[in-house]
Scaffold this motif. Structure first.
Motif, mmCIF file in Angstrom:
data_model
loop_
_atom_site.group_PDB
_atom_site.id
_atom_site.type_symbol
_atom_site.label_atom_id
_atom_site.label_comp_id
_atom_site.label_asym_id
_atom_site.label_seq_id
_atom_site.Cartn_x
_atom_site.Cartn_y
_atom_site.Cartn_z
ATOM 1 N N LEU A 77 1.013 -0.826 -0.054
ATOM 2 C CA LEU A 77 -0.321 -0.150 -0.303
ATOM 3 C C LEU A 77 0.573 1.196 -0.064
ATOM 4 N N ILE A 78 2.208 0.617 0.858
ATOM 5 C CA ILE A 78 3.278 2.040 0.618
ATOM 6 C C ILE A 78 3.082 2.504 -0.708
ATOM 7 N N PRO A 79 3.434 2.308 -1.568
ATOM 8 C CA PRO A 79 3.409 2.646 -3.301
ATOM 9 C C PRO A 79 2.368 3.709 -3.378
ATOM 10 N N PHE A 80 1.220 3.130 -3.459
ATOM 11 C CA PHE A 80 -0.187 2.963 -3.444
ATOM 12 C C PHE A 80 0.034 4.204 -3.263
ATOM 13 N N TYR A 108 6.747 -0.989 -7.223
ATOM 14 C CA TYR A 108 6.117 -2.296 -7.582
ATOM 15 C C TYR A 108 7.114 -3.299 -8.171
ATOM 16 N N ILE A 109 7.987 -3.504 -8.781
ATOM 17 C CA ILE A 109 8.801 -3.572 -10.412
ATOM 18 C C ILE A 109 9.420 -4.165 -9.312
ATOM 19 N N LEU A 128 3.662 -1.027 -20.105
ATOM 20 C CA LEU A 128 4.539 -1.937 -19.071
ATOM 21 C C LEU A 128 4.782 -3.412 -18.489
ATOM 22 N N SER A 129 3.650 -3.533 -17.726
ATOM 23 C CA SER A 129 3.775 -4.876 -17.112
ATOM 24 C C SER A 129 4.537 -5.968 -17.841
ATOM 25 N N ILE A 136 -0.093 -7.687 -9.490
ATOM 26 C CA ILE A 136 -1.772 -6.898 -9.426
ATOM 27 C C ILE A 136 -1.902 -5.426 -9.718
ATOM 28 N N MET A 137 -1.144 -4.483 -9.299
ATOM 29 C CA MET A 137 -0.646 -3.456 -8.576
ATOM 30 C C MET A 137 -0.307 -2.648 -9.946
ATOM 31 N N ALA A 138 0.669 -3.446 -10.550
ATOM 32 C CA ALA A 138 2.013 -3.293 -11.547
ATOM 33 C C ALA A 138 0.808 -3.080 -12.258
#
Length: 576
Positions: free
Chosen positions: A32-35, A281-282, A157-158, A148-150
């Motif tokens: 959740l932090i990157p979000f 995320y990556i 890009l994924s 999932i988030m990426a």
């Protein structure tokens, strides 16, 4: 194999279950932090959120980081409890199993190998368990959640890391399949080195007496070099894992920065905040893959150790106990019926051949024979230290296999060729014969074994502390202490396996006189090199090349047994 070893988690299973649950909490916070960071950049910095939104988002991120840190610390603590407890239980199970081993089972593995399994191998598997219960859940959850988030941020890009993942999987499979045999070989080299060290330390006095320190140093250096080479062979494959993972991570990051940067510049559906979150995320995805690879590598390393531990736990005990038996030894009578024995369990390579003997309770029996004639092997069958290959051994009117081992061995006292004492006081060592023995009984046993006088000459008497193996007493003193220890058992059968070889003839004679006086109803079996030590016996067994060639009194043997007479005459000439 894995199911069997994991069954030893026992009472620490709850920690092993709680650890992954706690780690899931850590993963959720980290995902959740990157979000939140993405929203802070897109809305707070670039958008209309302003400073207040940015500050609030920053505080939320700090809170999440602290919660994640707390979950991680708690997970580490729980994993440590589970791992260390698991290691304790496995060591306990191994030690308990080894205590049930017969001499043949111990001979199969060797003491040095058993020590390695109880120490190095157990440490390997407990470390692997600690990593497994923390990372085996954390890494897959992180991988799935971050993916999932990426994909949510940018499906196009994924595709970059979907290209890299199969390559990493192939590299990992190659390492795992190739490394395992090398680690198994490395553990065998550890066994050999430990055996060399153990032998050197046990025989250190002999080494110094013969000035063989240089030889032993070279011998150890060779063993250590073998271990080093085996380690290099195994580790040089394992170390490929980290560079491969790092290379993939950096390649992915560069590709994402290139393609993602172009998308941001051209404004094709990707903002700066989205790119920042995507890179985070990556990084999480690739870190998870790296941790998963380390888990697999740890499994490869520990697989050899698990196999070696399970091999001991699954070992079929050579001598089966009969714990439900209620039989007790009514007397000290002994009978061998067509008894044959082989250390290799091969009927074509017999150590004892077709032995037939009948010994009455209370008799004193001597055993003589050349070196390697199987004198010791014969008496070890009486207390079931080994089992016959064929035929029967009858003690107290019953087959030895019909007794509970504890009952049989408690009534058969044996003073082995190699006299073993343990760290502790003389009194503690003597009480191995009878832990409830009174001081009077201890003193009486020591007097009969001609040990009381030298014990009382020590400043601390019976409370004198002995070093490991009784290194601070002489060979003759050690023998007499071992005889006293056996006498305290008040056995129905006592076996002295060349146990007075280090005492002078006068002391030997006094010990035999004490036996006649104190052990009237006890069957005494005395293995001796000196005929003088057994010529007063009721009868003497003469063994040659694993066969009983004569069994009679001293007088009759002198008339009818050439081997006995030849040994006696040669010893008498030596005395003259």
């Amino acid at each position: 194999m894995y199911k069997k070893i994991l069954s030893h988690l026992g009472e620490y299973k709850k920690y092993a279950i709680l650890t992954p649950i706690v780690m899931i909490g850590e993963v959720l916070m980290e995902i959740l932090i990157p979000f939140v960071m993405t929203q802070m950049i897109n809305i707070g910095i670039k958008g209309d959120g302003g400073t207040s939104y940015t500050v609030i988002a920053g505080l939320i991120m700090i809170t999440m980081a602290l919660i994640s840190l707390s979950f991680g610390a708690l997970g580490g603590k729980l994993a440590a409890k589970a791992g260390m407890g698991f290691g304790k239980n496995v060591r306990g199970a191994l030690f308990e199993k080894v205590q049930d081993f017969s001499f043949a089972n111990v001979d199969k593995f060797s003491t040095a190998s058993l020590v390695t399994r109880l120490t190095t191998d157990v440490t390997n598997i407990q470390n692997t368990l600690m990593m497994m219960i923390r990372m085996a859940v954390r890494s897959p959850f992180m991988l799935i959640g971050a993916t999932i988030m990426a994909v949510t941020i940018s499906p196009k890009l994924s595709t970059v890391f979907f290209v890299v993942t199969p390559i990493l999987a192939l590299i990992l499979i190659f390492i795992m399949t190739t490394a395992h045999p090398r680690f198994a070989k490395m553990m065998k080299k550890y066994d050999a080195m430990n055996s060399s060290v153990q032998e050197n330390l046990i025989g250190i006095r002999v080494v110094k007496a013969f000035v063989r320190e240089d030889y032993e140093k070279k011998k150890f250096e060779t063993s250590a070099e073998d271990v080093r080479n085996a380690q290099i062979m195994a580790e040089k494959l394992i170390i490929l894992n980290s560079p491969a993972m790092q290379l993939s991570m950096y390649a992915c990051t560069i590709a994402i920065l290139w393609f993602g940067g172009n998308m941001v510049i051209k404004g094709t559906g990707l903002d700066v905040g989205d790119l920042s979150g995507f890179i985070s995320y990556i990084t999480q995805i690739l870190t998870s893959l790296m941790m998963l690879s380390f888990i697999f590598i740890s499994i490869v390393i520990s697989r050899a150790s698990i196999g070696r531990i399970v091999e001991v736990l699954d070992e079929d005990i050579d001598i089966k106990d009969n714990p439900s038996s209620t039989l007790t030894l009514v007397d000290g009578s002994i009978e061998f019926k067509n008894a044959s024995f082989s250390y290799s369990r091969n009927p074509e390579n017999l150590t004892l051949t077709d032995v037939n003997l009948k010994i009455k309770s209370g008799e004193t029996i001597g055993i003589v024979g050349g070196t390697g004639s199987a004198k010791t092997t014969l008496v070890q069958l009486i207390s079931r230290l080994y089992d016959t290959l064929s035929g029967d051994v009858i003690v107290g009117g019953h087959n030895v296999k019909d007794y509970a081992l504890h009952t049989l061995r408690d009534d058969v006292a044996m003073v082995l060729q190699k006299n073993v004492l343990f760290s502790g006081t003389i009194r503690d060592n003597l009480k191995w014969g009878n832990e409830n023995a009174s001081d009077e009984e201890i003193i009486n046993a020591c007097k009969n074994a001609e040990a009381h006088d030298f014990i009382t000459s020590f400043p601390d008497g019976y409370d004198t502390v002995l070093g490991q193996g009784g290194v601070n007493v002489s060979g003759g003193q050690k023998q007499r202490l071992c005889i006293a220890r056996a006498l305290l058992k008040k056995p129905k059968i006592i076996i002295l396996d060349d146990s007075t070889s280090a005492v002078d003839t006068a002391t030997d004679s006094k010990i035999r006189e004490a036996f006649k006086r104190e052990l009237k109803d006890t069957t005494a079996i005395i293995i001796a090199q000196r005929i003088s030590s057994v010529q007063d016996a009721d009868r003497t067994i003469v063994i040659d090349d694993g066969k009983v060639v004569a069994f009679d009194s001293h007088e009759n043997l002198m008339k009818n047994c050439d081997i006995y007479k030849e040994v006696y005459d040669s010893q008498q000439k030596g005395v003259e």
